[in-house]
Design a protein around this motif. Structure first.
Motif, short mmCIF file in Angstrom:
data_model
loop_
_atom_site.label_atom_id
_atom_site.label_comp_id
_atom_site.label_asym_id
_atom_site.label_seq_id
_atom_site.Cartn_x
_atom_site.Cartn_y
_atom_site.Cartn_z
N GLY A 61 94.44 50.03 -2.18
CA GLY A 61 94.53 51.48 -2.24
C GLY A 61 95.98 51.94 -2.29
N ILE A 62 96.18 53.21 -2.03
CA ILE A 62 97.53 53.75 -2.10
C ILE A 62 98.32 53.30 -0.87
CG2 ILE A 62 97.09 55.92 -0.89
CD1 ILE A 62 98.78 57.26 -3.17
N ASP A 63 99.57 52.97 -1.07
CA ASP A 63 100.44 52.58 0.03
C ASP A 63 100.62 53.80 0.95
OD1 ASP A 63 102.78 51.93 1.62
OD2 ASP A 63 103.12 50.29 0.21
N LEU A 64 100.30 53.63 2.22
CA LEU A 64 100.36 54.77 3.14
C LEU A 64 101.77 55.35 3.25
CD1 LEU A 64 97.96 53.69 6.02
CD2 LEU A 64 97.52 55.18 4.07
N GLY A 65 102.78 54.52 2.96
CA GLY A 65 104.14 55.04 2.95
C GLY A 65 104.33 56.09 1.89
N THR A 66 103.60 55.94 0.77
CA THR A 66 103.67 56.94 -0.30
C THR A 66 103.13 58.29 0.18
OG1 THR A 66 103.41 55.23 -1.98
CG2 THR A 66 102.89 57.49 -2.64
N LEU A 67 102.03 58.24 0.96
CA LEU A 67 101.48 59.47 1.50
C LEU A 67 102.39 60.08 2.56
CD1 LEU A 67 97.70 58.57 1.90
CD2 LEU A 67 98.78 59.91 0.10
N ALA A 68 102.96 59.19 3.39
CA ALA A 68 103.82 59.68 4.47
C ALA A 68 105.05 60.39 3.94
CB ALA A 68 104.23 58.51 5.37
N ASN A 69 105.53 59.93 2.78
CA ASN A 69 106.74 60.52 2.20
C ASN A 69 106.46 61.75 1.35
OD1 ASN A 69 108.38 58.56 3.36
ND2 ASN A 69 108.15 57.17 1.61
N ALA A 70 105.18 62.01 1.10
CA ALA A 70 104.84 63.16 0.26
C ALA A 70 105.08 64.45 1.02
CB ALA A 70 103.37 63.06 -0.17
#
Length: 284
Positions: A79-88
């Protein structure tokens, strides 16, 4: 991007194996790997940036007729890397410009998967291990899907308190039906390869990763022997007709046939049958 440039392209999170133009056994099949095995191929900004570039390069490569999408390592895609969501930057008090910037970011990620549909050549997903969240978004944009029996799937976004926004909610109902799609999206439950086959998400389930690779390879190579113009037309007409009424779809395919039916590929089929041999088609 030319073929030599494509071979020399340094991909951060992808790996591409091109067919050898001089070797008949390679058969026009290119292999595209999600290549972050240490992160179970979780989708990061590099992958979202590189996927449409890689697909465009393979689409324009005349030696490529079919693309097989796989994951390196133990899993297809976590799935999507949670770091990508955290940085959004999408917190509730973000000002309008930040929200607009985030909307453009989502549109870019959506386009990365839509690239599979826009590619003229068939894209086959060969799935093993986990295929979660955005991984499901990705495979629903592929033309065909196959998996191992131990593969695990989940439309996981509901458990992250977000709404799947990269294509699953738009494409999955057309593949498995509304009832199955809303069940999977609202529960976020994990299901295996056998259920994926039962509901129609995948075409076939194989006992092992080796069997998956072997059988998908055979299928891809057989598909690569077909007329490129015919294969391109089938994909284009089916995708277009998905969003049209039957009458509109018939109008579209009539226009397509007017443009492409009488082609050098058709002439080659007629000639090959008369000579009792397999047809050999030119590159696109």
């Amino acid at each position: 991007m030319g073929e030599s440039e494509e071979k020399n392209q340094r991909w951060r999170s992808l790996r591409i194996v091109l067919p050898d133009a001089m070797a008949s056994e390679s058969g026009g099949v290119a292999y595209l790997f999600l290549h972050r095995p240490s992160r179970s191929n979780a989708l990061n900004p590099d992958i979202f940036q590189e996927l449409p570039l890689a697909i465009a390069a393979l689409d324009s490569n005349p030696n490529v007729r079919v693309i097989v999408l796989q994951g390196s390592g133990k899993h297809f895609c976590a799935g999507i890397d949670l770091g990508t969501l955290a940085n959004a930057d999408h917190v509730s008090n973000a000002i309008g410009r930040h929200k607009e910037q985030f909307a453009r970011s989502v549109k870019q990620m959506q386009a990365a998967f839509t690239a599979f549909e826009e590619c003229r050549k068939p894209v086959i997903a060969a799935i093993h291990g986990a295929c979660l969240g955005a991984g499901v978004d990705m495979i629903t944009a592929c033309d065909l899907r196959y998996c191992t029996k131990e593969a695990l799937f989940s439309v996981k976004e509901v458990d992250l308190a977000i709404t799947a926004d990269l294509g699953t909610l738009q494409r999955l109902p057309g593949i498995v039906g509304y009832g199955h799609a809303i069940d999977l999206a609202l529960t976020g439950r994990t299901f295996n390869g056998s259920e994926a086959k039962t509901i129609g998400l995948v075409q076939e389930v194989f006992a092992s990763k080796q069997e998956l690779d072997d059988k998908v390879g055979i299928l891809a190579h057989e598909m690569a022997t077909k007329s490129p113009l015919s294969v391109m037309g089938i994909k284009s007409v089916l995708l277009k007709s998905r969003d049209l009424t039957v009458a509109q779809g018939l109008d579209y395919v009539r226009t397509w046939s007017t443009a492409f039916l009488h082609s050098e590929d058709l002439e080659e089929v007629v000639k090959a049958r008369a000579e009792k041999r397999k047809p050999v088609f030119s590159k696109l």
